[in-house]
Design a protein around this motif. Sequence first.
Motif, PDB file in Angstrom:
ATOM      1  N   ALA A 157      90.501  26.253  64.724  1.00  0.00           N
ATOM      2  CA  ALA A 157      91.077  27.125  65.747  1.00  0.00           C
ATOM      3  C   ALA A 157      91.303  28.529  65.188  1.00  0.00           C
ATOM      4  N   ALA A 158      91.763  28.610  63.934  1.00  0.00           N
ATOM      5  CA  ALA A 158      91.989  29.926  63.319  1.00  0.00           C
ATOM      6  C   ALA A 158      90.676  30.670  63.136  1.00  0.00           C
ATOM      7  N   LEU A 159      89.600  29.944  62.805  1.00  0.00           N
ATOM      8  CA  LEU A 159      88.289  30.575  62.642  1.00  0.00           C
ATOM      9  C   LEU A 159      87.778  31.110  63.976  1.00  0.00           C
ATOM     10  N   ALA A 160      87.939  30.323  65.035  1.00  0.00           N
ATOM     11  CA  ALA A 160      87.520  30.787  66.360  1.00  0.00           C
ATOM     12  C   ALA A 160      88.317  32.012  66.783  1.00  0.00           C
ATOM     13  N   GLN A 161      89.616  32.006  66.532  1.00  0.00           N
ATOM     14  CA  GLN A 161      90.441  33.159  66.893  1.00  0.00           C
ATOM     15  C   GLN A 161      90.109  34.375  66.038  1.00  0.00           C
ATOM     16  N   TRP A 162      89.712  34.146  64.786  1.00  0.00           N
ATOM     17  CA  TRP A 162      89.259  35.269  63.949  1.00  0.00           C
ATOM     18  C   TRP A 162      88.048  35.942  64.598  1.00  0.00           C
ATOM     19  N   ALA A 163      87.089  35.142  65.054  1.00  0.00           N
ATOM     20  CA  ALA A 163      85.886  35.698  65.685  1.00  0.00           C
ATOM     21  C   ALA A 163      86.244  36.501  66.926  1.00  0.00           C
ATOM     22  N   HIS A 187      78.717  36.896  65.831  1.00  0.00           N
ATOM     23  CA  HIS A 187      77.788  36.165  64.978  1.00  0.00           C
ATOM     24  C   HIS A 187      77.867  34.678  65.299  1.00  0.00           C
ATOM     25  N   ARG A 188      76.722  34.078  65.623  1.00  0.00           N
ATOM     26  CA  ARG A 188      76.669  32.672  66.028  1.00  0.00           C
ATOM     27  C   ARG A 188      77.667  32.387  67.152  1.00  0.00           C
ATOM     28  N   MET A 189      77.680  33.288  68.106  1.00  0.00           N
ATOM     29  CA  MET A 189      78.668  33.211  69.184  1.00  0.00           C
ATOM     30  C   MET A 189      78.560  31.929  69.985  1.00  0.00           C
ATOM     31  N   ALA A 190      77.352  31.463  70.240  1.00  0.00           N
ATOM     32  CA  ALA A 190      77.189  30.264  71.063  1.00  0.00           C
ATOM     33  C   ALA A 190      77.905  29.072  70.444  1.00  0.00           C
ATOM     34  N   ARG A 191      77.926  28.994  69.128  1.00  0.00           N
ATOM     35  CA  ARG A 191      78.624  27.891  68.458  1.00  0.00           C
ATOM     36  C   ARG A 191      80.121  27.945  68.765  1.00  0.00           C
ATOM     37  N   THR A 192      80.698  29.146  68.611  1.00  0.00           N
ATOM     38  CA  THR A 192      82.129  29.288  68.866  1.00  0.00           C
ATOM     39  C   THR A 192      82.447  29.009  70.328  1.00  0.00           C
ATOM     40  N   CYS A 193      81.609  29.501  71.234  1.00  0.00           N
ATOM     41  CA  CYS A 193      81.821  29.240  72.661  1.00  0.00           C
ATOM     42  C   CYS A 193      81.766  27.747  72.948  1.00  0.00           C
ATOM     43  N   SER A 194      80.841  27.059  72.308  1.00  0.00           N
ATOM     44  CA  SER A 194      80.735  25.622  72.513  1.00  0.00           C
ATOM     45  C   SER A 194      82.010  24.914  72.087  1.00  0.00           C
ATOM     46  N   TYR A 195      82.560  25.301  70.952  1.00  0.00           N
ATOM     47  CA  TYR A 195      83.810  24.694  70.474  1.00  0.00           C
ATOM     48  C   TYR A 195      84.953  24.968  71.446  1.00  0.00           C
ATOM     49  N   LEU A 196      85.069  26.214  71.906  1.00  0.00           N
ATOM     50  CA  LEU A 196      86.143  26.554  72.843  1.00  0.00           C
ATOM     51  C   LEU A 196      86.018  25.768  74.140  1.00  0.00           C
ATOM     52  N   ALA A 197      84.768  25.553  74.580  1.00  0.00           N
ATOM     53  CA  ALA A 197      84.557  24.758  75.800  1.00  0.00           C
ATOM     54  C   ALA A 197      84.962  23.306  75.577  1.00  0.00           C
ATOM     55  N   ILE A 223      87.177  22.034  73.480  1.00  0.00           N
ATOM     56  CA  ILE A 223      88.626  21.824  73.372  1.00  0.00           C
ATOM     57  C   ILE A 223      89.365  22.278  74.628  1.00  0.00           C
ATOM     58  N   GLY A 224      88.624  22.837  75.584  1.00  0.00           N
ATOM     59  CA  GLY A 224      89.228  23.220  76.854  1.00  0.00           C
ATOM     60  C   GLY A 224      90.028  24.508  76.817  1.00  0.00           C
ATOM     61  N   ASP A 225      89.744  25.378  75.851  1.00  0.00           N
ATOM     62  CA  ASP A 225      90.460  26.662  75.761  1.00  0.00           C
ATOM     63  C   ASP A 225      89.712  27.685  76.611  1.00  0.00           C
ATOM     64  N   THR A 226      89.855  27.551  77.925  1.00  0.00           N
ATOM     65  CA  THR A 226      89.109  28.417  78.842  1.00  0.00           C
ATOM     66  C   THR A 226      89.561  29.870  78.760  1.00  0.00           C
ATOM     67  N   GLU A 227      90.827  30.090  78.441  1.00  0.00           N
ATOM     68  CA  GLU A 227      91.321  31.468  78.354  1.00  0.00           C
ATOM     69  C   GLU A 227      90.629  32.213  77.221  1.00  0.00           C
ATOM     70  N   SER A 228      90.571  31.592  76.035  1.00  0.00           N
ATOM     71  CA  SER A 228      89.902  32.236  74.897  1.00  0.00           C
ATOM     72  C   SER A 228      88.410  32.359  75.148  1.00  0.00           C
ATOM     73  N   LEU A 229      87.810  31.330  75.757  1.00  0.00           N
ATOM     74  CA  LEU A 229      86.380  31.371  76.051  1.00  0.00           C
ATOM     75  C   LEU A 229      86.056  32.518  76.997  1.00  0.00           C
ATOM     76  N   THR A 230      86.840  32.671  78.047  1.00  0.00           N
ATOM     77  CA  THR A 230      86.609  33.749  79.009  1.00  0.00           C
ATOM     78  C   THR A 230      86.747  35.112  78.348  1.00  0.00           C
ATOM     79  N   HIS A 231      87.757  35.268  77.508  1.00  0.00           N
ATOM     80  CA  HIS A 231      87.969  36.541  76.822  1.00  0.00           C
ATOM     81  C   HIS A 231      86.805  36.840  75.883  1.00  0.00           C
TER      82      HIS A 231
END
Length: 240
Positions: A146-152, A159-169, A171-179
């Motif tokens: 979670a800290a790594l995703a928030q760092w990005a 960088h490798r954004m699709a990977r981070t987006c996949s993780y956010l999706a 875990i259901g963190d739609t707010e961070s994903l949308t941002h």
Amino acid sequence: MSEYVAPAVLLRRAFDAVLSEGVRPFLRSRGFAKSGRTFRRTRGPVVDMINFQGNKWNSVTPHHGFFVNVGVGSSEIDAAYNAQRKDGTSPTSAGYILETRWESLVPDAPKEVTFDETTDMINFADMLCTNLDRVLAVIDPIDTTAALAQWAISNKSLHRMARTCSYLAVIGDTESLTHYVSIARERFGDSPRWPVVGREICDATGAAGRSLQDQGLLDQPVRPKAAPLVDRENRADTGG
């Protein structure tokens, strides 16, 4: 009569020696293991990497130069990304979300580190370890996925954004994903690259990607146009 050894070879040996005898003990004390010129550390799902990349011109320069690469990845991000892939391809290899040169994390660290036969290698090793300690002060707090995703997201790193987006999706963190996708849309929305970037994000996020399309953050898929009615009638008349 002793065998002649080229200066570049002697410098390369000195480089490998300083990594083994100077850098290795320091990084080992911080949990890293050495493999060649790369050091890796695992902290739960988080994987850290420090790599010393030689300059390709070392064989023709009077000094030996190298760059220091730093990476932080997560097995949980990799697993989320591979689980979302629906194209039938094999799972992809690990990917570092934070992947950069050390001078971007420690601005006054040298972009290219160099030494020659006159360099005091003990002081040189101390300089490397001092800057590595400062690098670790930046990446050590990134100790969870979670800290790594928030760092990005906080650093607007795509960088490798699709990977981070996949993780956010996942875990259901739609707010961070949308941002995060909003950041990408702002940067690439008017670029010819955007359809490719958007499609990759949509493929990596499943149902969340379709929701992003509904919000207008990702483009709707382009559907083939239906043939004009007159063409369909003509085909019917000819048995087509």
